[in-house]
Design an enzyme around this catalytic site. Structure first.
Site, short mmCIF file in Angstrom:
data_model
loop_
_atom_site.label_atom_id
_atom_site.label_comp_id
_atom_site.label_asym_id
_atom_site.label_seq_id
_atom_site.Cartn_x
_atom_site.Cartn_y
_atom_site.Cartn_z
N GLY A 15 -2.32 7.52 -13.47
CA GLY A 15 -1.66 6.64 -14.09
C GLY A 15 -1.58 8.02 -14.66
N ARG A 68 2.28 -13.25 -2.30
CA ARG A 68 2.74 -12.52 -3.13
C ARG A 68 3.63 -13.56 -4.48
NH1 ARG A 68 4.23 -8.11 -2.27
NH2 ARG A 68 4.51 -7.76 0.36
N MET A 93 1.40 0.06 -7.38
CA MET A 93 1.81 0.19 -5.63
C MET A 93 1.70 -1.23 -4.88
SD MET A 93 2.14 3.04 -4.68
CE MET A 93 1.58 3.28 -2.82
N ASN A 110 11.48 2.34 -12.60
CA ASN A 110 10.18 2.72 -11.88
C ASN A 110 10.39 4.36 -11.62
OD1 ASN A 110 8.44 2.98 -10.20
ND2 ASN A 110 9.74 3.33 -8.64
N HIS A 112 9.98 7.22 -8.89
CA HIS A 112 9.89 7.69 -7.77
C HIS A 112 10.06 8.88 -7.64
CE1 HIS A 112 10.17 6.48 -3.40
NE2 HIS A 112 10.40 7.79 -2.99
N SER A 139 12.91 10.77 -9.51
CA SER A 139 14.18 9.69 -10.36
C SER A 139 13.64 8.16 -11.35
CB SER A 139 14.23 8.75 -9.14
OG SER A 139 15.37 9.82 -7.73
N ASP A 148 13.04 0.67 -3.76
CA ASP A 148 13.40 1.72 -4.67
C ASP A 148 14.60 2.07 -4.82
OD1 ASP A 148 10.88 2.67 -4.96
OD2 ASP A 148 10.57 3.60 -2.61
C1 GRF Z 1 3.81 9.46 -8.66
O1 GRF Z 1 4.16 10.13 -8.13
C2 GRF Z 1 4.93 8.17 -9.18
O2 GRF Z 1 6.48 9.19 -9.09
C3 GRF Z 1 4.60 8.26 -7.88
O3 GRF Z 1 3.41 6.51 -7.78
C4 GRF Z 1 3.05 8.28 -8.63
C5 GRF Z 1 1.39 8.16 -9.73
O4 GRF Z 1 0.88 9.20 -10.57
N1 GRF Z 1 5.53 6.32 -7.97
P1 GRF Z 1 0.76 8.08 -11.80
O5 GRF Z 1 -0.52 7.16 -11.42
O6 GRF Z 1 1.23 8.01 -12.26
O7 GRF Z 1 -0.38 10.06 -11.86
#
Ligand code: GRF
Length: 209
Positions: A15, A68, A93, A110, A112, A139, A148
């Site tokens: 987080g 889902r 995730m 999001n 990434h 991004s 993505d």
């Molecule tokens: C980050 O690198 C984000 O870009 C990816 O997962 C990671 C999450 O890290 N989707 P955090 O939980 O925000 O510390």
């Protein structure tokens, strides 16, 4: 009425991006208010930080649902109960059902850790090292049903160094993630609400400037 967009953040773990959004939203000029943090995992470390900052949290495990679609329906109910108007995924995730992604189209971002459209999916930092690129980054993009793949809102660039491994590169990228996500969200909301779209679009979409 604060006039701010009510944003829910979805996490699955650490987080740290959620923290950067919560911190940014403390500024009274910031266009978003973080109204809830949702996790599909009860052990997501970020939940404690949110609670400590007076933000309501909810946990619904995807494992309790047969499909889902059913899980995403329960998530959607929670977001509606909170009155969420916008979603930021931050290390979340789970892949959404098409119905969920379509419902929140244009209202969900999001982050990434790669320069999309390169290196989608899992382990993007290792993918960057394997490809031998000299720069990588992060991004912020709109979420569409395809993973993505939505339109890019903002990118931040970092060098890839000779002795990098995936962890070192990930740590460098994470620092730029924390800078661009709050800026990208603010920018995106301003463009959406600004009748003079060209004024907001004039701002640089690349970070660092
Ligand atoms: C980050 O690198 C984000 O870009 C990816 O997962 C990671 C999450 O890290 N989707 P955090 O939980 O925000 O510390």
């Amino acid at each position: 009425m604060s006039g701010k967009t009510k944003v829910a953040i979805l996490i699955s773990g650490r987080g740290s991006n959620m923290k950067s959004l919560i911190q940014a939203a403390k500024d009274k000029e910031y266009p978003a208010e973080i109204i809830g943090v949702f996790s599909n995992r009860a052990d997501a470390a970020g939940l404690e930080f949110a609670k400590d900052h007076g933000i309501q949290t909810a946990v619904i495990s995807h494992k309790d649902f047969e499909s889902r679609e059913a899980f995403c329906d329960a998530l959607d109910e929670q977001l509606e109960a909170w009155g969420a108007e916008f979603i930021c995924l931050a290390g979340y995730m789970r892949i959404h059902s098409n119905a969920f992604a379509e419902k929140w189209l244009g209202k969900m971002l999001n982050i990434h850790p790669s320069l999309l459209p390169l290196f989608k999916g899992l382990k993007p930092q290792q993918q960057a090292l394997d490809a031998g690129v000299k720069v990588s980054g992060a991004s912020v993009h709109e979420v569409i049903p395809e993973l993505d793949a939505g339109p890019i809102v903002m990118q931040g660039v970092v060098p890839v160094l000779e002795d990098d491994d995936a962890d070192r590169l990930a740590a460098r990228i994470l620092k730029i993630e924390h800078q661009i996500y709050p800026k990208a969200l603010a920018h995106y909301l301003k463009v959406q609400t600004n009748t003079d779209r060209s004024a907001a679009a004039d701002q640089s979409l690349i970070w660092p400037q």
